[in-house]
Enzyme design. Structure first.
Site, PDB file in Angstrom:
ATOM      1  N   LYS A 153       0.832  -1.205   0.000  1.00 41.04           N
ATOM      2  CA  LYS A 153       0.000   0.000   0.000  1.00 41.04           C
ATOM      3  C   LYS A 153       0.868   1.257   0.000  1.00 41.04           C
ATOM      4  O   LYS A 153       0.563   2.230  -0.705  1.00 41.04           O
ATOM      5  CB  LYS A 153      -0.923   0.005   1.226  1.00 41.04           C
ATOM      6  CG  LYS A 153      -1.742   1.292   1.383  1.00 41.04           C
ATOM      7  CD  LYS A 153      -2.648   1.575   0.182  1.00 41.04           C
ATOM      8  CE  LYS A 153      -3.332   2.938   0.300  1.00 41.04           C
ATOM      9  NZ  LYS A 153      -4.344   2.996   1.360  1.00 41.04           N
ATOM     10  N   LYS A 206       0.618  11.512   5.771  1.00 36.22           N
ATOM     11  CA  LYS A 206       0.898  10.477   6.767  1.00 36.22           C
ATOM     12  C   LYS A 206       1.457   9.222   6.118  1.00 36.22           C
ATOM     13  O   LYS A 206       2.441   8.634   6.591  1.00 36.22           O
ATOM     14  CB  LYS A 206      -0.388  10.175   7.545  1.00 36.22           C
ATOM     15  CG  LYS A 206      -0.290   9.053   8.561  1.00 36.22           C
ATOM     16  CD  LYS A 206      -0.773   7.702   8.042  1.00 36.22           C
ATOM     17  CE  LYS A 206      -2.247   7.675   7.693  1.00 36.22           C
ATOM     18  NZ  LYS A 206      -2.672   6.315   7.260  1.00 36.22           N
TER      19      LYS A 206
END
Length: 291
Positions: A168, A236
Site C-alpha cells: 500500500k 501520513k
C-alpha cells in the site's frame, strides 16, 4: 457471520454496509461520530466487547496509534478476542508496527491479516477496492469471501505480516509522485503562457496520459479540492514510507519531495483538501496560480 467492524468513517461505512447487504451481522463501537444512517449494526461499549461478540474483527482506522489503542488498549480487541478469531486490519499504517500487532494477536490466540485498500471513497461505495494482503494462505482463504464483498482486485502479496502495508505504501508513493508530476507540468505550462486545460487535453492523447492527469489534473484546473482523499492522510502515508526506508537504510528522494510539498499544504491550512491540492504548494513556489 458475526463481524466486528471498528472505524465507520468515509471508507469504513460503505465497506461495512456491503458486508451487511451480503447477509453478515455487524457489531461495532462508536467513538466521536454516531452510527451511519441506515447501517444495521449492534453497538457495544468497547473494542473488547466487539471482539467478544465476533468471529472476525475488521479495523479501518486513520493511523498507527489508533490501531494500537483499539487493538492493545486495556479494553481493546485483544482483551476480548475469541480463540481462533481473525483480526483484519484494513487501515494504512506502519509495516513495522503491523508485525508487532500480528505477533500480539497470535499471542492472544487469534490470527491476523494486514489488508490495506486503495480506491478511495468511490471504490468503497462501489465495492471495487483494491485489497493488498499480508498473512498466511490459510488466513487469506478464510477472509477472501469477505474481501470479495468489498473489493475486486484482491492479492495476497506475501505471507509475512506487513507485506500488505508495504504494498500500500508503494501505491501511495506512485500516486503522490504522479500528482507532483502533473502539478509541476501544468504550472510550468501555465506560467509559460499556455492554457493548462488545453495542455491537459493534448497530453491525454500521448504517453503522458494517466488516471492522475485525467482526474486530478482536471481538479487542479477547476480548483475543485473537495476531498476524495485528504492531503493530511497522504502526507501520513508518505511519512510511513520514509520511516520504513530509513529503517532499511535506503533513500526515497521523490517520496521525500512529495511529502514536503504536502506538508507545506498542511501548514497553509490545506490538510482537509483533496491530495490534488498539492498543486497549491508548487503554485506558491512558482509565484503563479492555475486559477
Amino acid at each position: 457471520m458475526q463481524i466486528g467492524f471498528i472505524g465507520l468513517g468515509v471508507m469504513g461505512a460503505p465497506m461495512a454496509e456491503h458486508l451487511v447487504q451480503a447477509g453478515h451481522r455487524l457489531v461495532t463501537v462508536l467513538n466521536r461520530a454516531p452510527l451511519p444512517e441506515g447501517l444495521a449494526a449492534q453497538v457495544v461499549a468497547s473494542p473488547r466487547a466487539v471482539a467478544e461478540a465476533s468471529e472476525v474483527v475488521i479495523l479501518m482506522l486513520p493511523d498507527t496509534p489508533d490501531v494500537a489503542r483499539v487493538l492493545l488498549g486495556e479494553a481493546g480487541v485483544l482483551a476480548g478476542l475469541r480463540p481462533g478469531a481473525l483480526v483484519i486490519d484494513m487501515s494504512t499504517i506502519s509495516p513495522i508496527e503491523t508485525a508487532r500487532f500480528a505477533e500480539a494477536t497470535r499471542a492472544a490466540g487469534g490470527a491476523y491479516l494486514d489488508a490495506p485498500v486503495s480506491g478511495g471513497q468511490v471504490g468503497a461505495k462501489a465495492a471495487t477496492l483494491t485489497i493488498m494482503v499480508g498473512g498466511t494462505e490459510a488466513d487469506f482463504a478464510r477472509a477472501l469471501p469477505l474481501f470479495e464483498v468489498m473489493g475486486k482486485n484482491i492479492t495476497l502479496v506475501g505471507e509475512a505480516n506487513g507485506a500488505g502495508q508495504t504494498c500500500k505504501l508503494a501505491n501511495q508513493i506512485i500516486v503522490a509522485l504522479n500528482i507532483e508530476a502533473v502539478a509541476e507540468a501544468l504550472v510550468f505550462a501555465s506560467k509559460a503562457g499556455c492554457d493548462p486545460a488545453k495542455v491537459r487535453t493534448a497530453l491525454m492523447g500521448g504517453f503522458a496520459a494517466s488516471r492522475v492527469l485525467e482526474v486530478h489534473g482536471e481538479r487542479m484546473i477547476a480548483r475543485s479540492f473537495a476531498p476524495g482523499f485528504r492531503i493530511k492522510l497522504h502526507q501520513k502515508d508518505l511519512s510511513l514510507a520514509l520511516d520504513s526506508a530509513r529503517v532499511m537504510g535506503m533513500a526515497l528522494p521523490g517520496t521525500a519531495s512529495a511529502q514536503q510539498l504536502m506538508s507545506a499544504c498542511v501548514a497553509q491550512g490545506g490538510a482537509e483538501d483533496d491530495h490534488s491540492g498539492l498543486v497549491r504548494a508548487l503554485e506558491g513556489l512558482a509565484g503563479h496560480s492555475l486559477g
